[in-house]
Design a protein around this motif. Structure first.
Motif, PDB file in Angstrom:
ATOM      1  N   ALA A 188       7.086  -3.655  -5.555  1.00 26.81           N
ATOM      2  CA  ALA A 188       7.048  -2.350  -4.874  1.00 26.81           C
ATOM      3  C   ALA A 188       6.140  -2.388  -3.651  1.00 26.81           C
ATOM      4  CB  ALA A 188       6.584  -1.266  -5.847  1.00 26.81           C
ATOM      5  N   LYS A 189       5.007  -3.064  -3.774  1.00 29.25           N
ATOM      6  CA  LYS A 189       4.038  -3.107  -2.676  1.00 29.25           C
ATOM      7  C   LYS A 189       4.356  -4.166  -1.634  1.00 29.25           C
ATOM      8  CE  LYS A 189      -0.428  -3.076  -3.258  1.00 29.25           C
ATOM      9  NZ  LYS A 189      -1.164  -1.983  -2.653  1.00 29.25           N
ATOM     10  N   GLY A 190       5.167  -5.170  -2.029  1.00 23.33           N
ATOM     11  CA  GLY A 190       5.297  -6.339  -1.162  1.00 23.33           C
ATOM     12  C   GLY A 190       3.968  -7.080  -1.156  1.00 23.33           C
ATOM     13  N   ARG A 191       3.327  -7.137  -2.333  1.00 23.94           N
ATOM     14  CA  ARG A 191       1.990  -7.719  -2.432  1.00 23.94           C
ATOM     15  C   ARG A 191       2.093  -9.222  -2.653  1.00 23.94           C
ATOM     16  NH1 ARG A 191      -3.046  -5.206  -4.218  1.00 23.94           N
ATOM     17  NH2 ARG A 191      -4.364  -6.519  -5.521  1.00 23.94           N
ATOM     18  N   PRO A 192       1.288 -10.027  -1.916  1.00 23.85           N
ATOM     19  CA  PRO A 192       1.318 -11.474  -2.132  1.00 23.85           C
ATOM     20  C   PRO A 192       0.947 -11.810  -3.583  1.00 23.85           C
ATOM     21  CG  PRO A 192      -0.038 -10.908  -0.217  1.00 23.85           C
ATOM     22  CD  PRO A 192       0.325  -9.627  -0.889  1.00 23.85           C
ATOM     23  N   PRO A 214      -3.240  -1.273  -8.442  1.00 26.25           N
ATOM     24  CA  PRO A 214      -3.740  -1.460  -7.067  1.00 26.25           C
ATOM     25  C   PRO A 214      -3.444  -0.202  -6.258  1.00 26.25           C
ATOM     26  CG  PRO A 214      -1.636  -2.554  -7.303  1.00 26.25           C
ATOM     27  CD  PRO A 214      -1.974  -1.974  -8.666  1.00 26.25           C
ATOM     28  N   SER A 215      -3.977  -0.126  -5.058  1.00 28.09           N
ATOM     29  CA  SER A 215      -3.724   1.045  -4.223  1.00 28.09           C
ATOM     30  C   SER A 215      -2.211   1.217  -4.017  1.00 28.09           C
ATOM     31  CB  SER A 215      -4.438   0.896  -2.886  1.00 28.09           C
ATOM     32  OG  SER A 215      -4.150  -0.360  -2.314  1.00 28.09           O
ATOM     33  N   ALA A 216      -1.766   2.489  -3.958  1.00 34.74           N
ATOM     34  CA  ALA A 216      -0.329   2.793  -4.011  1.00 34.74           C
ATOM     35  C   ALA A 216       0.343   2.776  -2.644  1.00 34.74           C
ATOM     36  CB  ALA A 216      -0.125   4.139  -4.696  1.00 34.74           C
ATOM     37  N   ASN A 217      -0.080   1.864  -1.774  1.00 34.33           N
ATOM     38  CA  ASN A 217       0.511   1.718  -0.436  1.00 34.33           C
ATOM     39  C   ASN A 217       1.336   0.438  -0.373  1.00 34.33           C
ATOM     40  OD1 ASN A 217      -2.391   0.737  -0.736  1.00 34.33           O
ATOM     41  ND2 ASN A 217      -1.616  -0.558   0.926  1.00 34.33           N
ATOM     42  N   LYS A 218       2.210   0.343   0.640  1.00 36.73           N
ATOM     43  CA  LYS A 218       2.815  -0.951   0.953  1.00 36.73           C
ATOM     44  C   LYS A 218       1.694  -1.881   1.405  1.00 36.73           C
ATOM     45  CE  LYS A 218       7.401  -0.597   0.644  1.00 36.73           C
ATOM     46  NZ  LYS A 218       8.186  -1.543  -0.181  1.00 36.73           N
ATOM     47  N   PRO A 222      -2.749   1.472   5.324  1.00 33.32           N
ATOM     48  CA  PRO A 222      -3.918   2.163   4.762  1.00 33.32           C
ATOM     49  C   PRO A 222      -3.621   2.690   3.359  1.00 33.32           C
ATOM     50  CG  PRO A 222      -3.473   2.925   7.014  1.00 33.32           C
ATOM     51  CD  PRO A 222      -2.311   2.067   6.612  1.00 33.32           C
ATOM     52  N   SER A 223      -4.625   2.676   2.484  1.00 34.09           N
ATOM     53  CA  SER A 223      -4.434   3.163   1.115  1.00 34.09           C
ATOM     54  C   SER A 223      -4.172   4.666   1.120  1.00 34.09           C
ATOM     55  CB  SER A 223      -5.695   2.885   0.289  1.00 34.09           C
ATOM     56  OG  SER A 223      -5.982   1.523   0.287  1.00 34.09           O
ATOM     57  N   PRO A 224      -3.312   5.157   0.221  1.00 37.67           N
ATOM     58  CA  PRO A 224      -3.046   6.601   0.180  1.00 37.67           C
ATOM     59  C   PRO A 224      -4.132   7.354  -0.575  1.00 37.67           C
ATOM     60  CG  PRO A 224      -1.596   5.434  -1.335  1.00 37.67           C
ATOM     61  CD  PRO A 224      -2.483   4.402  -0.730  1.00 37.67           C
ATOM     62  N   VAL A 280     -12.489   5.611  -0.363  1.00 32.88           N
ATOM     63  CA  VAL A 280     -12.398   4.147  -0.196  1.00 32.88           C
ATOM     64  C   VAL A 280     -12.406   3.510  -1.588  1.00 32.88           C
ATOM     65  CG1 VAL A 280     -13.408   3.943   2.111  1.00 32.88           C
ATOM     66  CG2 VAL A 280     -14.900   3.854   0.108  1.00 32.88           C
ATOM     67  N   GLU A 281     -11.882   2.271  -1.665  1.00 33.32           N
ATOM     68  CA  GLU A 281     -11.689   1.628  -2.954  1.00 33.32           C
ATOM     69  C   GLU A 281     -13.022   1.287  -3.620  1.00 33.32           C
ATOM     70  OE1 GLU A 281     -10.482   0.756  -0.094  1.00 33.32           O
ATOM     71  OE2 GLU A 281      -8.297   0.661  -0.179  1.00 33.32           O
ATOM     72  N   SER A 282     -12.904   0.911  -4.924  1.00 37.07           N
ATOM     73  CA  SER A 282     -14.098   0.641  -5.728  1.00 37.07           C
ATOM     74  C   SER A 282     -14.889  -0.565  -5.215  1.00 37.07           C
ATOM     75  CB  SER A 282     -13.662   0.354  -7.172  1.00 37.07           C
ATOM     76  OG  SER A 282     -12.792  -0.761  -7.201  1.00 37.07           O
ATOM     77  N   ARG A 323      -5.135  -8.941   6.223  1.00 34.75           N
ATOM     78  CA  ARG A 323      -5.275  -7.809   7.136  1.00 34.75           C
ATOM     79  C   ARG A 323      -4.857  -6.565   6.368  1.00 34.75           C
ATOM     80  NH1 ARG A 323      -3.287  -5.641  12.664  1.00 34.75           N
ATOM     81  NH2 ARG A 323      -4.806  -3.947  12.715  1.00 34.75           N
ATOM     82  N   HIS A 324      -5.738  -5.607   6.295  1.00 36.11           N
ATOM     83  CA  HIS A 324      -5.551  -4.455   5.433  1.00 36.11           C
ATOM     84  C   HIS A 324      -5.616  -3.206   6.255  1.00 36.11           C
ATOM     85  CE1 HIS A 324      -6.227  -6.264   1.466  1.00 36.11           C
ATOM     86  NE2 HIS A 324      -5.897  -5.088   1.003  1.00 36.11           N
ATOM     87  N   TYR A 325      -5.231  -2.113   5.657  1.00 39.00           N
ATOM     88  CA  TYR A 325      -5.577  -0.793   6.181  1.00 39.00           C
ATOM     89  C   TYR A 325      -5.165  -0.630   7.637  1.00 39.00           C
ATOM     90  CZ  TYR A 325      -8.927  -2.228   2.595  1.00 39.00           C
ATOM     91  OH  TYR A 325      -9.503  -2.767   1.493  1.00 39.00           O
TER      92      TYR A 325
HETATM   93 MG    MG Z   1      -5.240  -2.188  -1.762  1.00 41.45          MG
END
Ligand code: MG
Ligand code: AMP
Length: 368
Positions: free
Chosen positions: A57-61, A144-148, A152-154, A181-183, A234-236
């Motif tokens: 869903a995220k396209g996460r590596p 994990p954060s619910a973004n692609k 940026p994280s939602p 911001v994340e934990s 590269r994030h956010y």
């Molecule tokens: Mg994240």
């Protein structure tokens, strides 16, 4: 897939409202839910097949491991093969809350969750909706954060839907997240606690409880590999190029750069603190995001406003840097990544290049 949407009502018991979401999770589907940091993309953390759906869903590596979320302190015990006195002390001081601990993993954790590492990341969130959902599901939730990946994280349900509508089983809408911001991720497997990702629990707070705390060298120096695999990406990142102005007169620098960019004919997104925003001219080509009066407000608003710049289709984004003390360390870690490390320092009326690109509209005005 049709994505179900549940808007929580304050006047009704949480449990009955959350049961349909818990049921989907028990069936191995993916459901997004709020936590006190950002929205998480949840799946049964002990079901490898369900966790694989998160990556899709995220396209996460695949090399970026997941955090398991629990709803009781003791739920960590079957997940860890060992808990050091350091880990126990951190748990007692900061759980429930925005702190993730890295501990040696037990054999019940699916390979996909830890991306092949010998350790697992665990967090006990304080948000009542998150806790109720985990409790009802009866399993630790990987979330994990619910973004692609890369975006940026939602921090609200609408931003989740923008990335995940039609892709996941459901979204629980519990309103906007508090911290934004994340934990903080802390490695507890060495001699001293090591911060792998700065977050809502600050270096100073950990120092006070533990006496000592280190920062992962990968956070400070760009040539060192970060120990949290996800921190290398590269994030956010918003769509438009972003430049960060740091230094003792960051606010003034943002104002000056904004005026120059606007004069150059660009539509400019500005993300700055109250005090700076008050001094910006109000013109059609300036999209001003007032982050608020302090660092907590900036953390809370950061991702929402970066997504707003995407919606407004700005040509360039200027961000005001803050000192890296307290929550500022987490904020600057995220902002520098958002800006792809395009950083200028403004001091005594002069721009100096710190790293990355120099914007066209400031060419000739920046000391390299
Ligand atoms: Mg994240
Ligand atoms: P997210 O949940 O999207 O905010 O990202 C989770 C973060 O935790 C990523 O940066 C991961 O690399 C990191 N992480 C998860 N498990 C581990 C682990 N076992 N060791 C180090 N970092 C981890």
């Amino acid at each position: 897939m049709e994505t179900q949407y549940w808007k929580l009502r304050k006047d009704e018991p949480l449990e009955s409202q959350l049961e349909p979401a818990a049921k989907l999770l028990r069936q191995g589907e993916v459901v997004a839910f709020p936590t006190e940091t950002v929205y998480g993309l949840g799946a049964d953390g002990l079901n490898g097949e369900a966790c694989r759906k998160i990556f899709a869903a995220k396209g996460r590596p695949a090399d970026n491991p997941l955090i398991l979320h629990i709803s009781e302190m003791d739920q960590i015990r079957p997940l860890a093969s060992d808990l050091s006195p350091m880990a126990e002390k951190l748990m007692a001081a900061f759980w429930p809350g925005p702190m993730t601990l890295i501990v040696p993993k037990s054999e019940i954790i699916p390979e996909v969750v830890t991306a092949g590492q010998e350790t697992v990341a665990v967090r006990f969130p304080s948000d009542p909706v998150a806790r109720a959902l985990i409790r009802l599901t009866g399993r630790p939730l990987a979330a994990p954060s619910a973004n692609k990946s890369g975006k940026p994280s939602p921090t609200n349900a609408q931003d989740v839907l923008q990335d995940m509508e039609g892709i996941i089983g459901g979204v629980v809408d519990g309103g906007a997240c508090d911290i934004g911001v994340e934990s903080t991720i802390i490695d507890t497997t060495g001699k001293e606690p090591v911060i792998l990702r700065p977050g809502g629990i600050t270096e100073e707070m950990i120092q006070e409880v533990m006496g000592a705390v280190e920062l992962d060298p990968g956070l400070v120096s760009p040539d060192q590999k970060p120990k949290a695999p996800g921190m290398k990406y590269r994030h956010y990142a918003p769509k438009a190029p972003m430049f960060l102005v740091e230094g003792p007169e960051a606010g003034l620098g943002v104002i000056r750069a904004a005026v120059m960019a606007e004069a150059w004919g660009l539509k400019v997104g500005v993300l700055a603190l109250d005090e700076t925003v008050q001094h910006l001219p109000h013109t059609a080509r300036l999209v001003i995001c007032d982050a608020g009066k302090d660092m907590a407000a900036l953390a809370e608003n950061l991702y929402t406003e970066l997504r707003e710049f995407d919606r407004q289709q700005v040509d360039v984004i200027l961000g005001e840097g803050v000192p890296t003390q307290g929550l500022g360390l987490a904020i600057m870690n995220r902002m520098r990544k958002s800006a792809g490390h395009n950083i200028l320092v403004y001091d005594q009326g002069l721009f100096r290049k710190q790293s990355g690109q120099v914007p066209e509209f400031l060419q000739g005005m920046v000391v390299e």
